[in-house]
Design a protein around this motif. Structure first.
Motif, PDB file in Angstrom:
ATOM      1  N   SER A 145       0.548  -1.109   0.122  1.00 56.90           N
ATOM      2  CA  SER A 145      -0.015  -0.156  -0.139  1.00 56.90           C
ATOM      3  C   SER A 145       1.285   1.072  -0.203  1.00 56.90           C
ATOM      4  CB  SER A 145      -1.132  -0.411   1.258  1.00 56.90           C
ATOM      5  OG  SER A 145      -0.371  -0.118   2.304  1.00 56.90           O
ATOM      6  N   GLY A 146       2.173   1.337  -0.035  1.00 58.52           N
ATOM      7  CA  GLY A 146       3.232   2.378  -0.365  1.00 58.52           C
ATOM      8  C   GLY A 146       3.874   2.839   1.243  1.00 58.52           C
ATOM      9  N   PRO A 147       3.436   1.965   2.575  1.00 54.55           N
ATOM     10  CA  PRO A 147       4.030   3.626   3.437  1.00 54.55           C
ATOM     11  C   PRO A 147       5.159   3.313   3.688  1.00 54.55           C
ATOM     12  CG  PRO A 147       1.727   1.899   4.082  1.00 54.55           C
ATOM     13  CD  PRO A 147       1.560   1.979   2.848  1.00 54.55           C
ATOM     14  N   SER A 148       5.284   1.928   3.783  1.00 53.86           N
ATOM     15  CA  SER A 148       6.739   1.070   3.613  1.00 53.86           C
ATOM     16  C   SER A 148       7.711   1.320   2.830  1.00 53.86           C
ATOM     17  CB  SER A 148       6.804  -0.211   4.594  1.00 53.86           C
ATOM     18  OG  SER A 148       6.244  -0.115   5.630  1.00 53.86           O
ATOM     19  N   THR A 149       9.068   1.847   2.912  1.00 53.00           N
ATOM     20  CA  THR A 149      10.086   1.641   2.213  1.00 53.00           C
ATOM     21  C   THR A 149      10.961   1.070   2.935  1.00 53.00           C
ATOM     22  OG1 THR A 149      10.641   3.419   2.981  1.00 53.00           O
ATOM     23  CG2 THR A 149       8.615   3.609   1.019  1.00 53.00           C
ATOM     24  N   VAL A 150      12.024   0.898   1.617  1.00 52.49           N
ATOM     25  CA  VAL A 150      13.274   0.423   2.416  1.00 52.49           C
ATOM     26  C   VAL A 150      14.781   0.496   1.120  1.00 52.49           C
ATOM     27  CG1 VAL A 150      13.058  -1.223   4.374  1.00 52.49           C
ATOM     28  CG2 VAL A 150      13.640  -2.042   2.500  1.00 52.49           C
ATOM     29  N   TYR A 151      15.614   1.260   1.219  1.00 45.92           N
ATOM     30  CA  TYR A 151      16.626   1.432   0.762  1.00 45.92           C
ATOM     31  C   TYR A 151      17.941   1.158   1.552  1.00 45.92           C
ATOM     32  CZ  TYR A 151      12.741   5.183  -0.499  1.00 45.92           C
ATOM     33  OH  TYR A 151      12.247   6.364  -0.881  1.00 45.92           O
ATOM     34  N   ALA A 152      18.654   1.101  -0.268  1.00 46.91           N
ATOM     35  CA  ALA A 152      20.290   0.517  -0.236  1.00 46.91           C
ATOM     36  C   ALA A 152      20.895   1.890   0.687  1.00 46.91           C
ATOM     37  CB  ALA A 152      20.968   0.365  -1.088  1.00 46.91           C
ATOM     38  N   ASP A 153      21.581   2.079   1.679  1.00 48.54           N
ATOM     39  CA  ASP A 153      22.762   2.130   2.417  1.00 48.54           C
ATOM     40  C   ASP A 153      23.444   3.371   0.560  1.00 48.54           C
ATOM     41  OD1 ASP A 153      23.878   0.451   4.957  1.00 48.54           O
ATOM     42  OD2 ASP A 153      21.631   1.455   4.687  1.00 48.54           O
ATOM     43  N   SER A 154      23.385   3.591  -0.178  1.00 47.90           N
ATOM     44  CA  SER A 154      23.838   3.550  -1.348  1.00 47.90           C
ATOM     45  C   SER A 154      23.278   5.594  -1.388  1.00 47.90           C
ATOM     46  CB  SER A 154      24.953   2.490  -1.934  1.00 47.90           C
ATOM     47  OG  SER A 154      23.958   3.073  -3.129  1.00 47.90           O
ATOM     48  N   VAL A 155      21.856   4.787  -1.566  1.00 44.06           N
ATOM     49  CA  VAL A 155      20.845   5.840  -2.362  1.00 44.06           C
ATOM     50  C   VAL A 155      20.228   6.095  -1.090  1.00 44.06           C
ATOM     51  CG1 VAL A 155      21.248   4.112  -4.060  1.00 44.06           C
ATOM     52  CG2 VAL A 155      19.283   4.026  -2.458  1.00 44.06           C
ATOM     53  N   LYS A 156      20.538   5.864  -0.292  1.00 38.27           N
ATOM     54  CA  LYS A 156      19.500   6.645   1.394  1.00 38.27           C
ATOM     55  C   LYS A 156      19.625   8.323   1.041  1.00 38.27           C
ATOM     56  CE  LYS A 156      19.024   3.008   4.566  1.00 38.27           C
ATOM     57  NZ  LYS A 156      19.196   2.383   6.102  1.00 38.27           N
ATOM     58  N   GLY A 157      18.587   9.036   1.065  1.00 37.50           N
ATOM     59  CA  GLY A 157      18.927  10.573   1.552  1.00 37.50           C
ATOM     60  C   GLY A 157      18.587  10.935   0.301  1.00 37.50           C
ATOM     61  N   ARG A 158      18.951  10.556  -1.549  1.00 37.18           N
ATOM     62  CA  ARG A 158      18.779  10.583  -2.300  1.00 37.18           C
ATOM     63  C   ARG A 158      17.803  10.243  -3.111  1.00 37.18           C
ATOM     64  NH1 ARG A 158      22.830   9.494  -5.145  1.00 37.18           N
ATOM     65  NH2 ARG A 158      23.418   8.045  -4.777  1.00 37.18           N
ATOM     66  N   PHE A 159      17.426   9.341  -2.913  1.00 36.96           N
ATOM     67  CA  PHE A 159      16.500   8.112  -3.325  1.00 36.96           C
ATOM     68  C   PHE A 159      15.066   8.486  -2.936  1.00 36.96           C
ATOM     69  CE2 PHE A 159      19.145   5.676  -7.001  1.00 36.96           C
ATOM     70  CZ  PHE A 159      20.055   6.643  -6.977  1.00 36.96           C
ATOM     71  N   THR A 160      14.026   8.228  -3.408  1.00 39.07           N
ATOM     72  CA  THR A 160      12.569   8.013  -3.178  1.00 39.07           C
ATOM     73  C   THR A 160      11.813   7.042  -3.900  1.00 39.07           C
ATOM     74  OG1 THR A 160      12.801  10.111  -2.061  1.00 39.07           O
ATOM     75  CG2 THR A 160      10.683   8.818  -2.715  1.00 39.07           C
ATOM     76  N   ILE A 161      11.592   5.934  -3.411  1.00 38.27           N
ATOM     77  CA  ILE A 161       9.930   5.335  -4.128  1.00 38.27           C
ATOM     78  C   ILE A 161       9.167   5.551  -3.273  1.00 38.27           C
ATOM     79  CG2 ILE A 161      10.672   3.371  -2.795  1.00 38.27           C
ATOM     80  CD1 ILE A 161      10.806   1.363  -4.480  1.00 38.27           C
ATOM     81  N   SER A 162       7.896   5.602  -4.726  1.00 38.17           N
ATOM     82  CA  SER A 162       6.931   5.381  -4.665  1.00 38.17           C
ATOM     83  C   SER A 162       5.773   4.768  -5.514  1.00 38.17           C
ATOM     84  CB  SER A 162       6.627   6.751  -4.333  1.00 38.17           C
ATOM     85  OG  SER A 162       6.742   7.024  -5.880  1.00 38.17           O
ATOM     86  N   ARG A 163       4.760   4.129  -4.968  1.00 39.39           N
ATOM     87  CA  ARG A 163       3.574   3.520  -5.895  1.00 39.39           C
ATOM     88  C   ARG A 163       2.075   4.376  -6.310  1.00 39.39           C
ATOM     89  NH1 ARG A 163       3.569  -2.328  -4.302  1.00 39.39           N
ATOM     90  NH2 ARG A 163       1.965  -2.769  -6.109  1.00 39.39           N
TER      91      ARG A 163
END
Length: 124
Positions: free
Chosen positions: A53-71
């Motif tokens: 449903s979109g509220p939870s996301t996880v990121y690789a450390d290398s992209v945290k703070g720069r990339f945003t995933i959404s749906r």
């Protein structure tokens, strides 16, 4: 089932791109979705994942703070907003879908469907 990634291109260091994955998949909202990337000579690397449903996301450390995933489950689409791009972000970016029953976040081998990817090139 088809996952079609688009939005890649050539950008300078510090620039931005927005990738889109259009999914032709029944019951799209029941799938965890993710982005991976692969560079020549390197193994495929997890980038980011988003819950059903979109509220939870996880990121690789290398992209945290720069990339945003959404749906957008009404559009059967998942997005990756990439800001402050670096040369090391250069890769083919692929979207993937993990079905109902997968744990959260899914392990790489739980992604059942994969798209063909879109090339992102960041020049220095």
């Amino acid at each position: 089932v088809q996952l079609q990634a688009s939005g890649g291109g050539l950008v300078q260091t510090g620039g931005s791109l927005r990738l889109t994955c259009a999914a032709s998949i029944s019951g799209f909202s029941w799938y965890y979705m993710a982005w991976f990337r692969q560079s020549p000579g390197k193994e495929r690397e997890f980038v980011a994942a988003v819950s059903r449903s979109g509220p939870s996301t996880v990121y690789a450390d290398s992209v945290k703070g720069r990339f945003t995933i959404s749906r957008d489950n009404t559009e059967n689409a998942v997005y990756l907003q990439m800001n402050n791009l670096k040369p090391e972000d250069t890769a083919v970016y692929l979207c993937a879908a993990a079905p109902l029953g997968s744990r959260w976040p899914p392990a790489p081998n739980q992604y059942k469907y994969w798209g063909q990817g879109t090339q992102v090139t960041v020049s220095s």
